[in-house]
Design an enzyme around this catalytic site. Structure first.
Site, PDB file in Angstrom:
ATOM      1  N   SER A 115      -5.213 -34.725  -1.553  1.00  0.00           N
ATOM      2  CA  SER A 115      -4.786 -36.090  -1.298  1.00  0.00           C
ATOM      3  C   SER A 115      -6.233 -36.435  -0.482  1.00  0.00           C
ATOM      4  O   SER A 115      -7.418 -36.830  -1.084  1.00  0.00           O
ATOM      5  CB  SER A 115      -3.722 -36.618  -0.222  1.00  0.00           C
ATOM      6  OG  SER A 115      -2.662 -36.271  -0.863  1.00  0.00           O
ATOM      7  N   GLY A 116      -6.542 -36.000   0.790  1.00  0.00           N
ATOM      8  CA  GLY A 116      -7.787 -36.272   1.487  1.00  0.00           C
ATOM      9  C   GLY A 116      -8.622 -34.973   1.290  1.00  0.00           C
ATOM     10  O   GLY A 116      -9.782 -34.922   1.844  1.00  0.00           O
ATOM     11  N   GLY A 117      -8.137 -33.891   1.099  1.00  0.00           N
ATOM     12  CA  GLY A 117      -8.993 -32.542   0.744  1.00  0.00           C
ATOM     13  C   GLY A 117      -9.447 -31.949   2.072  1.00  0.00           C
ATOM     14  O   GLY A 117     -10.473 -31.103   2.013  1.00  0.00           O
ATOM     15  N   ASP A 122      -7.663 -29.742   3.689  1.00  0.00           N
ATOM     16  CA  ASP A 122      -7.000 -28.418   3.974  1.00  0.00           C
ATOM     17  C   ASP A 122      -7.959 -27.498   4.425  1.00  0.00           C
ATOM     18  O   ASP A 122      -9.064 -27.058   3.957  1.00  0.00           O
ATOM     19  CB  ASP A 122      -6.382 -27.797   2.626  1.00  0.00           C
ATOM     20  CG  ASP A 122      -5.348 -26.657   3.117  1.00  0.00           C
ATOM     21  OD1 ASP A 122      -4.165 -26.752   2.934  1.00  0.00           O
ATOM     22  OD2 ASP A 122      -5.802 -25.419   3.222  1.00  0.00           O
ATOM     23  N   CYS A 142      -8.628 -38.244  13.376  1.00  0.00           N
ATOM     24  CA  CYS A 142     -10.013 -38.236  12.213  1.00  0.00           C
ATOM     25  C   CYS A 142      -9.659 -39.068  11.067  1.00  0.00           C
ATOM     26  O   CYS A 142      -8.491 -38.951  10.521  1.00  0.00           O
ATOM     27  CB  CYS A 142     -10.076 -36.741  11.796  1.00  0.00           C
ATOM     28  SG  CYS A 142     -11.572 -36.906  10.545  1.00  0.00           S
ATOM     29  N   HIS A 186      -1.563 -34.630   5.641  1.00  0.00           N
ATOM     30  CA  HIS A 186      -1.266 -34.806   6.937  1.00  0.00           C
ATOM     31  C   HIS A 186       0.359 -35.104   7.238  1.00  0.00           C
ATOM     32  O   HIS A 186       1.033 -34.308   8.394  1.00  0.00           O
ATOM     33  CB  HIS A 186      -2.169 -36.012   7.469  1.00  0.00           C
ATOM     34  CG  HIS A 186      -1.976 -36.221   9.117  1.00  0.00           C
ATOM     35  ND1 HIS A 186      -2.742 -35.520   9.900  1.00  0.00           N
ATOM     36  CD2 HIS A 186      -1.495 -37.210   9.740  1.00  0.00           C
ATOM     37  CE1 HIS A 186      -2.519 -35.756  10.899  1.00  0.00           C
ATOM     38  NE2 HIS A 186      -2.056 -36.825  11.120  1.00  0.00           N
ATOM     39  N   ILE A 218       4.098 -35.667  -3.555  1.00  0.00           N
ATOM     40  CA  ILE A 218       4.601 -36.880  -2.803  1.00  0.00           C
ATOM     41  C   ILE A 218       3.845 -37.969  -3.164  1.00  0.00           C
ATOM     42  O   ILE A 218       2.423 -37.971  -2.980  1.00  0.00           O
ATOM     43  CB  ILE A 218       4.593 -36.395  -1.310  1.00  0.00           C
ATOM     44  CG1 ILE A 218       5.698 -35.366  -1.016  1.00  0.00           C
ATOM     45  CG2 ILE A 218       5.082 -37.589  -0.679  1.00  0.00           C
ATOM     46  CD1 ILE A 218       5.174 -34.675   0.037  1.00  0.00           C
ATOM     47  N   ASN A 253      -0.626 -27.585   9.831  1.00  0.00           N
ATOM     48  CA  ASN A 253      -1.923 -28.444   9.425  1.00  0.00           C
ATOM     49  C   ASN A 253      -3.131 -27.989   9.847  1.00  0.00           C
ATOM     50  O   ASN A 253      -4.152 -28.297   9.356  1.00  0.00           O
ATOM     51  CB  ASN A 253      -1.933 -29.898  10.032  1.00  0.00           C
ATOM     52  CG  ASN A 253      -1.109 -30.860   8.844  1.00  0.00           C
ATOM     53  OD1 ASN A 253      -0.841 -30.446   7.788  1.00  0.00           O
ATOM     54  ND2 ASN A 253      -0.752 -31.920   9.429  1.00  0.00           N
ATOM     55  N   TYR A 254      -3.240 -26.784  10.671  1.00  0.00           N
ATOM     56  CA  TYR A 254      -4.256 -26.207  11.101  1.00  0.00           C
ATOM     57  C   TYR A 254      -4.400 -24.738  10.498  1.00  0.00           C
ATOM     58  O   TYR A 254      -4.340 -23.853  10.987  1.00  0.00           O
ATOM     59  CB  TYR A 254      -4.757 -25.923  12.518  1.00  0.00           C
ATOM     60  CG  TYR A 254      -4.699 -27.240  13.387  1.00  0.00           C
ATOM     61  CD1 TYR A 254      -5.317 -28.415  12.809  1.00  0.00           C
ATOM     62  CD2 TYR A 254      -4.388 -27.187  14.749  1.00  0.00           C
ATOM     63  CE1 TYR A 254      -5.343 -29.760  13.639  1.00  0.00           C
ATOM     64  CE2 TYR A 254      -4.557 -28.453  15.608  1.00  0.00           C
ATOM     65  CZ  TYR A 254      -4.874 -29.532  14.846  1.00  0.00           C
ATOM     66  OH  TYR A 254      -5.160 -30.591  15.832  1.00  0.00           O
TER      67      TYR A 254
HETATM   68  P1  FDA Z   1      -5.432 -31.823   1.480  1.00  0.00           P
HETATM   69  O1  FDA Z   1      -5.460 -32.822   0.454  1.00  0.00           O
HETATM   70  O2  FDA Z   1      -6.448 -30.843   1.490  1.00  0.00           O
HETATM   71  O3  FDA Z   1      -4.036 -31.170   1.715  1.00  0.00           O
HETATM   72  C1  FDA Z   1      -3.501 -30.455   2.513  1.00  0.00           C
HETATM   73  C2  FDA Z   1      -2.262 -29.759   1.941  1.00  0.00           C
HETATM   74  O4  FDA Z   1      -1.259 -30.662   1.599  1.00  0.00           O
HETATM   75  C3  FDA Z   1      -2.591 -28.860   0.585  1.00  0.00           C
HETATM   76  O5  FDA Z   1      -1.605 -27.908   0.591  1.00  0.00           O
HETATM   77  C4  FDA Z   1      -2.173 -29.704  -0.211  1.00  0.00           C
HETATM   78  O6  FDA Z   1      -1.755 -29.375  -1.451  1.00  0.00           O
HETATM   79  C5  FDA Z   1      -1.000 -30.511   0.225  1.00  0.00           C
HETATM   80  N1  FDA Z   1      -0.863 -31.966  -0.246  1.00  0.00           N
HETATM   81  C6  FDA Z   1      -1.706 -33.032  -0.024  1.00  0.00           C
HETATM   82  N2  FDA Z   1      -1.144 -33.982  -0.602  1.00  0.00           N
HETATM   83  C7  FDA Z   1      -0.207 -33.705  -1.166  1.00  0.00           C
HETATM   84  C8  FDA Z   1       0.859 -34.662  -1.966  1.00  0.00           C
HETATM   85  N3  FDA Z   1       0.613 -35.886  -2.019  1.00  0.00           N
HETATM   86  N4  FDA Z   1       1.891 -33.987  -2.114  1.00  0.00           N
HETATM   87  C9  FDA Z   1       2.278 -32.778  -1.971  1.00  0.00           C
HETATM   88  N5  FDA Z   1       1.376 -31.861  -1.271  1.00  0.00           N
HETATM   89  C10 FDA Z   1       0.105 -32.538  -0.983  1.00  0.00           C
HETATM   90  N6  FDA Z   1      -4.194 -32.723  12.126  1.00  0.00           N
HETATM   91  C11 FDA Z   1      -3.496 -33.458  12.956  1.00  0.00           C
HETATM   92  O7  FDA Z   1      -2.470 -33.052  13.181  1.00  0.00           O
HETATM   93  N7  FDA Z   1      -4.301 -34.225  14.024  1.00  0.00           N
HETATM   94  C12 FDA Z   1      -5.625 -34.385  13.951  1.00  0.00           C
HETATM   95  O8  FDA Z   1      -5.912 -35.044  14.665  1.00  0.00           O
HETATM   96  C13 FDA Z   1      -6.294 -33.658  12.727  1.00  0.00           C
HETATM   97  N8  FDA Z   1      -7.604 -34.220  12.762  1.00  0.00           N
HETATM   98  C14 FDA Z   1      -8.167 -33.490  11.908  1.00  0.00           C
HETATM   99  C15 FDA Z   1      -9.728 -33.669  11.775  1.00  0.00           C
HETATM  100  C16 FDA Z   1     -10.439 -33.081  10.803  1.00  0.00           C
HETATM  101  C17 FDA Z   1     -12.022 -33.419  10.649  1.00  0.00           C
HETATM  102  C18 FDA Z   1      -9.597 -32.165   9.708  1.00  0.00           C
HETATM  103  C19 FDA Z   1     -10.696 -31.394   8.612  1.00  0.00           C
HETATM  104  C20 FDA Z   1      -8.447 -31.938  10.002  1.00  0.00           C
HETATM  105  C21 FDA Z   1      -7.675 -32.676  10.777  1.00  0.00           C
HETATM  106  N9  FDA Z   1      -6.255 -32.189  11.093  1.00  0.00           N
HETATM  107  C22 FDA Z   1      -5.496 -33.045  12.025  1.00  0.00           C
HETATM  108  C23 FDA Z   1      -5.709 -31.462  10.063  1.00  0.00           C
HETATM  109  C24 FDA Z   1      -5.007 -32.395   8.929  1.00  0.00           C
HETATM  110  O9  FDA Z   1      -3.922 -32.868   9.395  1.00  0.00           O
HETATM  111  C25 FDA Z   1      -4.777 -31.279   7.709  1.00  0.00           C
HETATM  112  O10 FDA Z   1      -6.056 -30.681   7.323  1.00  0.00           O
HETATM  113  C26 FDA Z   1      -4.088 -31.933   6.622  1.00  0.00           C
HETATM  114  O11 FDA Z   1      -3.241 -31.198   5.661  1.00  0.00           O
HETATM  115  C27 FDA Z   1      -4.876 -32.696   5.675  1.00  0.00           C
HETATM  116  O12 FDA Z   1      -4.359 -33.522   4.897  1.00  0.00           O
HETATM  117  P2  FDA Z   1      -5.268 -34.001   3.591  1.00  0.00           P
HETATM  118  O13 FDA Z   1      -4.353 -34.924   2.484  1.00  0.00           O
HETATM  119  O14 FDA Z   1      -6.735 -34.639   4.074  1.00  0.00           O
HETATM  120  O15 FDA Z   1      -5.443 -32.601   2.948  1.00  0.00           O
END
Ligand code: FDA
Length: 509
Positions: free
Chosen positions: A87-89, A91, A152, A160, A217, A451-452
């Site tokens: 989604s947001g990438g 991970d 963020c 997230h 999702i 999530n971390y």
């Molecule tokens: P990404 O797309 O990489 O997905 C993360 C995981 O979820 C992967 O395993 C992926 O396969 C799975 N996934 C994603 N989309 C999916 C979907 N549609 N269906 C099923 N699985 C899916 N956390 C927090 O709680 N509070 C905060 O303030 C912050 N701040 C923050 C700042 C920065 C700069 C970063 C890099 C990270 C955070 N985080 C955070 C952590 C963040 O919540 C965590 O990295 C999330 O998993 C990111 O989601 P993305 O969709 O961006 O990531």
């Protein structure tokens, strides 16, 4: 390579057969296509860029609708490919775009629509949207509604929400996942389900158990929360001297017990200061108060006078402006939160996390200060819990870190040189800090936040990892909820199609 080429041809032709009326080249990108490299190179943490993994990547699908997701799941399965959903990438370990066997990325970037219903105080948000887009859309409709998720703006809703998600309103309203009331998902058989058709077990699991183990999702229905028209924020910087260490002692006792409207987190970091080399490690007290300044000052004077907060340290603003403030963009306009305007977060980093259940002794902060002099690109972020977090039961959703937790610590080390040696050095240093902290944080298990993500705590050694093997890392993220997650997994994905290094295993009695 031959496997990948063969899988590629089979996968693309399966997609064609599944949706004959749409040219696959509009949403399936393979390495012979110009768009491919820009889609591959989106990771936010270049530490996780892995050229070997990219050789196993058969293609990137950017679905525009549910049928294209269903086709991707069914065709990947038919051709023995694994799926990574991005989604947001963000991970931390790159699990949304890395894989050890031939695979397909389902990238949700085109599914980012948001529809707000202020009358019902709810919204539907697609997984490809960012938190910034969600916050901006809410503020376009109402100045007195918000949503309690991370700080963020570039973080994706998909990952997230599925891992919990907390931010500056965590003490008042809990996690993002606590405020999800429905969801759309495509499961391992390619079926499209909502809350009613997926059932309460699966709906429970995807709110904090990590989405990647259970399906794709597509969208989330969320409950909006009320925010006052004016909120107050402050940043108070303190040199990390003995006096500040004493303030930290008070902060540990008070921050988790203050009024739920008040969130004061602490960021400890090294700062380079030419003018005064004695000020090099700093504690930043960074806060959101859901109320006006005139109400904040008496609360601070009464409950946390040690910080010495003054009116001049504070700013009143709308909730949406506070989102920018907390993200470090005070002088920017809120339009920046919209799609494609959010600054992408890109940095080499490795993080680990802990939960603190008893205040950490002062001498530990003295030692931490010394350590920060050795490694200058290190950050320690301490987010207070308590309030609403202590009222929600440990098993309400898979995220179990509730009553009894004073605060969460995130340790993060960054580096900006592109070299394996440098990264090893930094990561080794972070691991040593984590080891040092062991006596002072939660125990049995030493808990951590999914999530971390941190692969150091354990990984699934192979596709059919046993439940007992996975418990090593699983209980650190989910405590007693890990067993229920594994039971849900066995029911909804018995072939373990959706799997990765830290996916929920099947449960064996
Ligand atoms: P990404 O797309 O990489 O997905 C993360 C995981 O979820 C992967 O395993 C992926 O396969 C799975 N996934 C994603 N989309 C999916 C979907 N549609 N269906 C099923 N699985 C899916 N956390 C927090 O709680 N509070 C905060 O303030 C912050 N701040 C923050 C700042 C920065 C700069 C970063 C890099 C990270 C955070 N985080 C955070 C952590 C963040 O919540 C965590 O990295 C999330 O998993 C990111 O989601 P993305 O969709 O961006 O990531």
């Amino acid at each position: 390579c031959i496997d990948v080429i063969r899988a590629h041809d089979g996968f693309v032709s399966c997609m064609n057969d599944f949706i004959p009326f749409v040219n696959t080249s509009s949403y399936v990108f393979t390495r012979d296509m110009p768009m491919y490299s820009s889609l591959v190179s989106s990771p936010h943490n270049p530490r996780c860029s892995n050229s070997t993994a990219s050789k196993r990547l058969v293609g990137i699908v950017t679905p525009n609708n549910i049928v294209e997701i269903q086709a991707s799941v069914i065709c990947s399965r038919e051709h023995g490919l694994q799926v990574r959903v991005r989604s947001g990438g963000h991970d931390y370990e790159g699990l949304s775009y890395l894989c050890k066997t031939p695979f397909v990325i389902i990238d949700m970037r085109n599914l980012r629509s948001i529809s707000i219903d202020i009358k019902q105080e709810s919204a539907w948000v697609e997984s490809g949207a960012t938190l910034g887009e969600l916050y901006y859309s809410i503020a376009q409709e109402s100045q007195t509604h918000g949503f309690p998720a991370g700080v963020c703006p570039s973080v994706g809703v998909g990952g997230h929400f599925s891992g919990g998600g907390f931010g500056a309103m965590v003490r008042k309203y809990g996690l993002a996942a606590d405020n999800v009331i429905d969801a759309y998902l495509v499961d391992a058989k390619g079926r499209f389900l909502d809350r009613e058709s997926m059932g309460e077990d699966l709906f429970w699991a995807i709110r904090g158990g990590g989405g990647a183990s259970f399906g794709v999702i597509v969208a989330w229905k969320i409950k909006l929360v009320r925010v006052p028209p004016k909120v107050t924020v402050f940043n108070v910087y303190k040199n990390m001297d003995q006096h500040t260490i004493d303030i930290l002692r008070h902060w540990q006792h008070k921050a988790p017990k203050m009024k739920n409207e008040l969130f004061i987190r602490v960021l400890i970091q090294y700062v380079h200061n030419n003018a005064n080399p004695n000020i090099s490690v700093q504690a930043l007290f960074n806060s959101l108060f859901l109320g006006e300044l005139k109400d904040l000052i008496p609360i601070m004077n009464e409950t946390f006078p040690q910080l010495g907060l003054k009116e001049k340290d504070c700013l009143e603003m709308s909730w949406i402006e506070s989102v920018l403030f907390l993200a470090g963009g005070l002088n920017k306009t809120t339009e920046l939160l919209q799609s494609n305007k959010t600054d992408p977060y890109v940095s080499y980093f490795k993080a680990k996390s802990d939960f603190v259940t008893k205040p950490i002794p002062q001498h530990v902060f003295v030692r931490i200060r010394e350590k920060f002099h050795q490694q200058k690109l290190i950050f320690m972020i301490m987010d207070p819990y308590g309030g609403r977090m202590s009222e929600i039961s440990e098993s309400h959703i898979p995220f179990p870190h509730r009553k009894g937790n004073l605060y969460n610590i995130q340790y993060l080390v960054k580096w900006d040189v592109n070299g394996v040696r440098a990264s090893n050095e930094h990561i080794h240093w972070l691991r040593k800090l984590y080891k040092y902290m062991r006596p002072y944080v939660s125990k049995h298990p030493r808990s951590t936040y999914v999530n971390y993500r941190d692969l150091d705590i354990g990984t699934n050694p192979q596709a059919n990892t046993s439940y007992l093997e996975a418990k090593v890392w699983g209980e650190k993220y989910f405590k007693g909820n890990f067993k229920r997650l594994a039971k849900v997994k066995s029911k909804v994905d018995p072939d373990n199609f959706f799997r990765n290094e830290q996916s929920i295993p099947l449960h064996q009695d």
